[in-house]
Motif scaffolding. Structure first.
Motif, PDB file in Angstrom:
ATOM      1  N   ASN A 183       0.827  -1.202   0.000  1.00 24.22           N
ATOM      2  CA  ASN A 183       0.000   0.000   0.000  1.00 24.22           C
ATOM      3  C   ASN A 183       0.862   1.253   0.000  1.00 24.22           C
ATOM      4  O   ASN A 183       0.599   2.212  -0.725  1.00 24.22           O
ATOM      5  CB  ASN A 183      -0.926  -0.002   1.214  1.00 24.22           C
ATOM      6  CG  ASN A 183      -1.830   1.218   1.230  1.00 24.22           C
ATOM      7  OD1 ASN A 183      -2.677   1.391   0.369  1.00 24.22           O
ATOM      8  ND2 ASN A 183      -1.623   2.086   2.226  1.00 24.22           N
ATOM      9  N   GLY A 184       1.921   1.219   0.819  1.00 31.39           N
ATOM     10  CA  GLY A 184       2.822   2.364   0.858  1.00 31.39           C
ATOM     11  C   GLY A 184       3.501   2.592  -0.484  1.00 31.39           C
ATOM     12  O   GLY A 184       3.620   3.733  -0.946  1.00 31.39           O
ATOM     13  N   LEU A 185       3.937   1.496  -1.128  1.00 31.83           N
ATOM     14  CA  LEU A 185       4.588   1.610  -2.433  1.00 31.83           C
ATOM     15  C   LEU A 185       3.619   2.106  -3.505  1.00 31.83           C
ATOM     16  O   LEU A 185       3.975   2.926  -4.346  1.00 31.83           O
ATOM     17  CB  LEU A 185       5.172   0.251  -2.843  1.00 31.83           C
ATOM     18  CG  LEU A 185       6.397  -0.216  -2.060  1.00 31.83           C
ATOM     19  CD1 LEU A 185       6.707  -1.672  -2.396  1.00 31.83           C
ATOM     20  CD2 LEU A 185       7.605   0.663  -2.359  1.00 31.83           C
ATOM     21  N   LEU A 186       2.375   1.603  -3.440  1.00 29.08           N
ATOM     22  CA  LEU A 186       1.379   2.026  -4.424  1.00 29.08           C
ATOM     23  C   LEU A 186       1.054   3.504  -4.276  1.00 29.08           C
ATOM     24  O   LEU A 186       0.878   4.225  -5.266  1.00 29.08           O
ATOM     25  CB  LEU A 186       0.113   1.185  -4.290  1.00 29.08           C
ATOM     26  CG  LEU A 186       0.219  -0.276  -4.747  1.00 29.08           C
ATOM     27  CD1 LEU A 186      -1.003  -1.073  -4.303  1.00 29.08           C
ATOM     28  CD2 LEU A 186       0.387  -0.361  -6.265  1.00 29.08           C
ATOM     29  N   SER A 187       0.973   3.966  -3.030  1.00 34.23           N
ATOM     30  CA  SER A 187       0.712   5.393  -2.797  1.00 34.23           C
ATOM     31  C   SER A 187       1.872   6.234  -3.308  1.00 34.23           C
ATOM     32  O   SER A 187       1.682   7.257  -3.974  1.00 34.23           O
ATOM     33  CB  SER A 187       0.502   5.652  -1.298  1.00 34.23           C
ATOM     34  OG  SER A 187      -0.635   4.973  -0.830  1.00 34.23           O
ATOM     35  N   GLU A 188       3.105   5.771  -3.018  1.00 32.53           N
ATOM     36  CA  GLU A 188       4.284   6.488  -3.501  1.00 32.53           C
ATOM     37  C   GLU A 188       4.318   6.490  -5.022  1.00 32.53           C
ATOM     38  O   GLU A 188       4.628   7.507  -5.649  1.00 32.53           O
ATOM     39  CB  GLU A 188       5.556   5.846  -2.943  1.00 32.53           C
ATOM     40  CG  GLU A 188       6.828   6.575  -3.363  1.00 32.53           C
ATOM     41  CD  GLU A 188       8.109   5.862  -2.933  1.00 32.53           C
ATOM     42  OE1 GLU A 188       9.194   6.372  -3.276  1.00 32.53           O
ATOM     43  OE2 GLU A 188       8.022   4.807  -2.277  1.00 32.53           O
ATOM     44  N   GLU A 189       3.951   5.349  -5.611  1.00 32.78           N
ATOM     45  CA  GLU A 189       3.964   5.233  -7.068  1.00 32.78           C
ATOM     46  C   GLU A 189       2.964   6.189  -7.693  1.00 32.78           C
ATOM     47  O   GLU A 189       3.269   6.869  -8.682  1.00 32.78           O
ATOM     48  CB  GLU A 189       3.650   3.803  -7.475  1.00 32.78           C
ATOM     49  CG  GLU A 189       3.694   3.556  -8.975  1.00 32.78           C
ATOM     50  CD  GLU A 189       3.331   2.126  -9.333  1.00 32.78           C
ATOM     51  OE1 GLU A 189       4.098   1.481 -10.062  1.00 32.78           O
ATOM     52  OE2 GLU A 189       2.266   1.653  -8.865  1.00 32.78           O
ATOM     53  N   GLY A 190       1.750   6.249  -7.119  1.00 36.35           N
ATOM     54  CA  GLY A 190       0.732   7.136  -7.659  1.00 36.35           C
ATOM     55  C   GLY A 190       1.150   8.591  -7.613  1.00 36.35           C
ATOM     56  O   GLY A 190       1.001   9.341  -8.586  1.00 36.35           O
ATOM     57  N   ASP A 191       1.700   8.996  -6.445  1.00 34.51           N
ATOM     58  CA  ASP A 191       2.147  10.390  -6.312  1.00 34.51           C
ATOM     59  C   ASP A 191       3.300  10.684  -7.264  1.00 34.51           C
ATOM     60  O   ASP A 191       3.363  11.752  -7.878  1.00 34.51           O
ATOM     61  CB  ASP A 191       2.589  10.658  -4.867  1.00 34.51           C
ATOM     62  CG  ASP A 191       1.427  10.588  -3.884  1.00 34.51           C
ATOM     63  OD1 ASP A 191       0.268  10.718  -4.332  1.00 34.51           O
ATOM     64  OD2 ASP A 191       1.675  10.385  -2.679  1.00 34.51           O
ATOM     65  N   LEU A 192       4.219   9.719  -7.375  1.00 33.98           N
ATOM     66  CA  LEU A 192       5.403   9.922  -8.208  1.00 33.98           C
ATOM     67  C   LEU A 192       5.040  10.003  -9.686  1.00 33.98           C
ATOM     68  O   LEU A 192       5.633  10.782 -10.445  1.00 33.98           O
ATOM     69  CB  LEU A 192       6.409   8.794  -7.960  1.00 33.98           C
ATOM     70  CG  LEU A 192       7.844   9.010  -8.435  1.00 33.98           C
ATOM     71  CD1 LEU A 192       8.409  10.325  -7.896  1.00 33.98           C
ATOM     72  CD2 LEU A 192       8.730   7.852  -8.008  1.00 33.98           C
ATOM     73  N   LYS A 193       4.070   9.203 -10.106  1.00 39.28           N
ATOM     74  CA  LYS A 193       3.644   9.257 -11.507  1.00 39.28           C
ATOM     75  C   LYS A 193       3.085  10.631 -11.856  1.00 39.28           C
ATOM     76  O   LYS A 193       3.329  11.161 -12.949  1.00 39.28           O
ATOM     77  CB  LYS A 193       2.593   8.178 -11.784  1.00 39.28           C
ATOM     78  CG  LYS A 193       3.190   6.785 -11.972  1.00 39.28           C
ATOM     79  CD  LYS A 193       2.114   5.760 -12.286  1.00 39.28           C
ATOM     80  CE  LYS A 193       2.738   4.385 -12.564  1.00 39.28           C
ATOM     81  NZ  LYS A 193       1.700   3.361 -12.831  1.00 39.28           N
ATOM     82  N   LYS A 194       2.328  11.207 -10.921  1.00 39.81           N
ATOM     83  CA  LYS A 194       1.799  12.556 -11.152  1.00 39.81           C
ATOM     84  C   LYS A 194       2.939  13.566 -11.268  1.00 39.81           C
ATOM     85  O   LYS A 194       2.937  14.450 -12.131  1.00 39.81           O
ATOM     86  CB  LYS A 194       0.857  12.960 -10.016  1.00 39.81           C
ATOM     87  CG  LYS A 194      -0.434  12.159  -9.971  1.00 39.81           C
ATOM     88  CD  LYS A 194      -1.269  12.561  -8.774  1.00 39.81           C
ATOM     89  CE  LYS A 194      -2.524  11.688  -8.662  1.00 39.81           C
ATOM     90  NZ  LYS A 194      -3.305  12.003  -7.428  1.00 39.81           N
ATOM     91  N   GLU A 195       3.935  13.406 -10.378  1.00 38.16           N
ATOM     92  CA  GLU A 195       5.081  14.312 -10.406  1.00 38.16           C
ATOM     93  C   GLU A 195       5.854  14.168 -11.719  1.00 38.16           C
ATOM     94  O   GLU A 195       6.257  15.161 -12.330  1.00 38.16           O
ATOM     95  CB  GLU A 195       6.013  14.022  -9.229  1.00 38.16           C
ATOM     96  CG  GLU A 195       5.468  14.438  -7.875  1.00 38.16           C
ATOM     97  CD  GLU A 195       6.443  14.090  -6.751  1.00 38.16           C
ATOM     98  OE1 GLU A 195       7.658  14.114  -7.007  1.00 38.16           O
ATOM     99  OE2 GLU A 195       5.983  13.791  -5.644  1.00 38.16           O
ATOM    100  N   VAL A 196       6.092  12.911 -12.117  1.00 38.28           N
ATOM    101  CA  VAL A 196       6.841  12.663 -13.351  1.00 38.28           C
ATOM    102  C   VAL A 196       6.117  13.272 -14.547  1.00 38.28           C
ATOM    103  O   VAL A 196       6.737  13.914 -15.406  1.00 38.28           O
ATOM    104  CB  VAL A 196       7.060  11.151 -13.564  1.00 38.28           C
ATOM    105  CG1 VAL A 196       7.547  10.863 -14.975  1.00 38.28           C
ATOM    106  CG2 VAL A 196       8.062  10.616 -12.546  1.00 38.28           C
TER     107      VAL A 196
END
Length: 926
Positions: free
Chosen positions: A807-820
């Motif tokens: 869950n933590g990785l998925l949340s980080e991934e979602g936020d990071l994709k928006k940033e990227v």
């Protein structure tokens, strides 16, 4: 987009649009419309040069006979305003296939008498084929409209327009040929073969004030045009070239005329005939002269790629002046009939080149007799064996024969180029370096091992005039052999070391450092086998060679900057590659070490040519559009499926000349690195999530948190699973948040929400993302509450702990994709702005990085690659004889003795022991 991109785009769309129509047919339609556009645009340009306004042009019609006749006299044709290509486009939905039929009929009717031969029937193939574009008039109209939209972007004005138009036309012909199978031979000679023939002919005629060239089986006309292009490398003008072309098939004959006209060649320099070359030779009288005066055709050069080994009718041709000196070709094979036809039409100083099946070199009978006469009368100058599968639709081996009407030397140069090609799909292609290697050998009459050989007439007589290439040039790679003495007793055969004599001539001391002679026939390594690489790369001669190479090219960077960047506006593009290749070869010659040139200059030339394609395309745009074109960006158009249809849409921007990635690495490297780091972290997250999935048991993988393929997590299901895991986890802060959520569910007003927030200080509201009005949304509250609940500890390897981590990785991934996504868009737009605001000095630096730096980098690798090749070959030779038969026998003997010793330790019954005793005796040789 540049001409290469435009051509590729048109081909891709045209290939889709043709649907079930054969490529060989569809080419006639699209090329016909391109030609009509050319004629329309030429008329508009001519009218404007005469001072006509757009309003005047809109009044052009047959009714204005004076204006129509004036234009017809100058251009050879007249197109009324209603029939112009641009008018068809303006009609939009009112356009109809009948507009095309009417326009083509009017064109034929309005050809000027002086140009009747040039234009008569030129649109017949297109006109009769319109019905094949659709089953109804509406479908034909739609198909034609799509074609018009496709080709409307092709420029057709001035020299640059001719270059782009000609490139696209030739590109499409080649692509259609590749899809036409065996029918391709009717209209197309592969560009590389055409270019090779043209380079040889152009060198021969380059110094003539006036040049007349003839192709009796002209196909699309590419052979003639390429000679003109090759002559342009030596001259500023092609206006001194007159083109004669004859073609049997009407539709292909039309291709010839279109192709020649669209290259901007003056009509008076184009003479074409639709006829059978063998049956209906070029007339001996001037067809435009009512008196029929005798006027035989003799030219400076003939080029041809006739149909191979076709039948013909030799009856009653014994006295035909084309054949009377040599004899008649056999009825079943017209190859020599075409060759003799070409030879006959040469002036005394003329040269011809013809492509034929390689059987003409050795077949007997009538062909053998003709071949003998050609050799004895000193006409055959060179023979070039081409790679197999170089022509579309046939894999038969072919040769180019170069003949001259008169020459002083009596030998024949034989070139075996069959091993020099690049595999592209199903076909083989000559590379630029192959073409130059062959052309140089022919022009300079060079004898090169395993490639070319000058063969005396006496030798040819001894071989009964058989010209089969392997008799004179052995290009086959030497079969690997094993020296029995060295295999049995050790040592390295000196004969095999001599295979590298070209290296030892340059590096004699290295040879001594590597090998010690045991006798005149055998040697051994003077070093340990593991030291071969170090000994070679660190040897003083090798280092001196590398330094000699570096010194030879020390000024090449400065030379290229001056030639390409400082003087970009004055460059004659057609001639400049020759200038650069001469400079390159001069420097390669300076790399000679101990009088031995190790670097293959043609390998270096290929590197230059690879980059020249990009450089030339950029220079064309700079010279045509001005230096400011380097600071332009263009919409990046891509095809996307929208409502099931391929639709062209914009997807960002791209540099008109300067690539975005080049600018980013040069001027926006910090932003690029930051983006790369984010993308790398995304890749790491993906790998970590895969590891978690791989660690699940089969039962755990069956849960809803994974997708159907068990390859990825389903975020919503992971959130549900977490909520279930934390049911019952309570605290004062969590209970307060639940009460707040009840308020939200009951549609509480803003004041009530704010009052609740102010009243309950035990909640760390600052940890929750607030709305603009100071309240908190249900989603963000739930997210924070889940964070509070997640403080519950689970065992490290439990399913629950893995869910928490995922869950933590998925949340980080979602936020990071928006940033990227946001950062990538920002970098993209910043790149666009940066290009548009570059100063001239910055542009020059970027052009150097794009044009020159990669070329110099590749050239600098040539010595290193050469030494690596030598190292590999020496190591392979050392390993080949490192183990002798005696060594192998000794190893076998030792293994047998060791195994025999182990037998005594084995236990078993009486019969087992008897068997083991027999085995032991066998191993011990008893």
């Amino acid at each position: 987009m540049n001409k290469q991109q435009l051509a590729a785009k048109i081909w891709e769309s045209a290939n889709q649009m043709r649907s079930k129509i054969e490529a060989n047919e569809y080419k006639d339609y699209i090329l016909g419309f391109i030609f009509y556009k050319y004629l329309s645009d030429q008329e508009i340009q001519y009218a404007k040069k005469q001072g006509m306004s757009d309003a005047d042009i809109a009044l052009l019609s047959e009714d204005d006979a004076e204006t129509a006749d004036y234009i017809r006299k100058e251009l050879g044709y007249f197109i009324a305003y209603d029939n112009l290509f641009s008018t068809w486009l303006e009609k939009g939905s009112d356009f109809d296939v009948s507009n095309v039929r009417d326009a083509l009929s009017a064109f034929e009717r309005l050809i000027h008498a002086n140009h009747k031969k040039l234009f008569d029937g030129i649109f017949n193939t297109l006109q009769t084929g319109l019905s094949k574009l659709g089953e109804s008039a509406a479908k034909q109209t739609k198909a034609i409209s799509d074609l018009l939209q496709l080709i409307k972007a092709i420029p057709m004005d001035g020299k640059q327009g001719y270059d782009v138009l000609g490139y696209i036309y030739e590109y499409l012909i080649e692509k259609f040929a590749a899809n036409a199978g065996k029918k391709a031979g009717e209209f197309y000679t592969p560009h590389e073969v055409s270019l090779l023939m043209s380079e040889i002919i152009a060198h021969h005629v380059q110094d003539k004030e006036k040049i007349e060239i003839y192709d009796p089986t002209s196909g699309s006309g590419s052979l003639l045009i390429n000679i003109g292009n090759s002559v342009a490398k030596h001259s500023d003008s092609q206006d001194n070239i007159k083109y004669f072309a004859q073609e049997l098939k009407a539709n292909t004959y039309n291709l010839t005329r279109m192709n020649l006209i669209m290259r901007g060649i003056k009509p008076n320099n184009i003479v074409t005939r639709n006829g059978d070359t063998l049956e209906d030779d070029w007339p001996y009288f001037d067809e435009n002269d009512p008196m029929g005066s005798y006027n035989p055709l003799y030219v400076d050069a003939v080029v041809s790629n006739p149909p191979y080994s076709q039948q013909w009718d030799p009856d009653h041709k014994e006295n035909d002046p084309r054949y009377s000196r040599f004899g008649l070709a056999p009825k079943t094979k017209a190859d020599y009939a075409f060759l003799l036809h070409d030879l006959y039409h040469l002036k005394p100083g003329g040269m011809m080149s013809i492509v034929l099946p390689h059987g003409v070199l050795f077949r007997g009978g009538e062909e053998g007799a003709i071949r003998k006469q050609l050799i004895e009368q000193n006409h055959i100058d060179a023979i070039i064996g081409l790679p197999a599968n170089i022509f579309f639709g046939t894999g038969i081996p072919t040769v180019i024969l170069v003949l001259r009407q008169k020459r002083s030397n009596t030998d024949v140069l034989i070139v075996d180029a069959s091993k020099h090609f690049l595999k592209v799909g199903k076909n083989n292609k000559l590379q630029a370096s192959d073409i130059k290697r062959i052309a140089d050998a022919v022009i300079n009459r060079e004898s090169n091992a395993k490639f070319s050989q000058r063969v005396s007439k006496e030798t040819l007589r001894k071989n009964d005039y058989n010209l089969n290439i392997p008799r004179y040039v052995d290009s086959a790679a030497a079969a690997e052999s094993w020296d029995l003495h060295a295999t049995m007793l050790g040592g390295i055969p000196v004969s095999e070391i001599k295979q590298f004599d070209h290296y030892w001539q340059a590096f004699p001391a290295l040879r001594k450092a590597l090998f010690t002679n045991n006798s005149s026939h055998y040697a051994q390594l003077a070093i340990a086998a593991s030291d071969v690489k170090h000994t070679i790369t660190q040897h003083s001669e090798v280092k001196s060679f590398a330094q000699t190479y570096a010194n030879a090219f020390s000024d090449f960077d400065r030379y290229l900057k001056t030639e390409l960047i400082t003087q970009w506006g004055a460059i004659k593009i057609a001639q400049n590659e020759g200038v650069l290749s001469h400079a390159l070869f001069t420097r390669i010659a300076k790399t000679a070490f101990n009088d031995m040139t190790l670097i293959d200059k043609y390998q270096a030339y290929q590197l230059l040519n690879n980059h020249w394609q990009t450089i030339a395309a950029d220079l064309e745009m700079l010279q045509t559009e001005g230096f400011e074109a380097s600071k332009r960006v263009d919409p990046n158009m891509v095809n996307k499926k929208i409502k099931g249809k391929d639709t062209e849409v914009q997807d960002g921007w791209k540099g008109h000349i300067l690539p975005f990635d080049l600018l980013q690495t040069t001027y926006l490297n910090d932003e690029l690195k930051a983006l790369k780091q984010q993308e790398n972290r995304l890749a790491e997250i993906g790998a970590e999530l895969e590891e978690i999935i791989d660690s699940f048991s089969e039962e755990e993988k069956d849960s809803a948190i994974l997708n159907d393929g068990n390859a990825a997590f389903v975020k919503a299901e992971v959130t549900k699973a977490l909520k279930k895991m934390y049911v019952g986890v309570e605290s004062e802060e969590i209970n307060t948040l639940k009460t707040y959520i009840e308020l939200l569910d009951n549609k509480a007003k803003k004041p009530e929400k704010l009052e609740f927030i102010e009243s309950y200080k035990q909640v760390k509201w600052e940890n929750i993302q607030a709305n603009k009005d100071g309240t908190y949304g249900k989603g963000n509250v739930n997210k924070y509450m889940l964070t509070l609940q997640s403080h519950v500890e689970f065992s490290a390897d439990s399913f629950e702990s893995k869910i928490v981590k995922a869950n933590g990785l998925l949340s980080e991934e979602g936020d990071l994709k928006k940033e990227v996504k946001a950062d990538a868009e920002a970098l993209h737009l910043k790149t666009k702005t940066t290009i548009e605001n570059l100063n001239d000095e910055q542009v020059n630096s970027l052009l150097e990085l794009k044009w020159i730096t990669p070329l110099l980098s590749e050239l600098s690798q040539l010595p290193t690659n050469l030494i690596h090749q030598l190292t590999s070959q020496v190591q392979k030779l050392a390993d080949k004889y490192a183990t002798t038969y005696a060594d192998v026998a000794s190893e076998i003997k030792n293994a047998e003795q060791a195994l025999a010793g182990l037998i005594d330790e084995l236990a078993g019954n009486e019969f087992d022991q008897q068997g083991l005793a027999e085995l032991k005796a066998f191993l011990q040789g008893e």
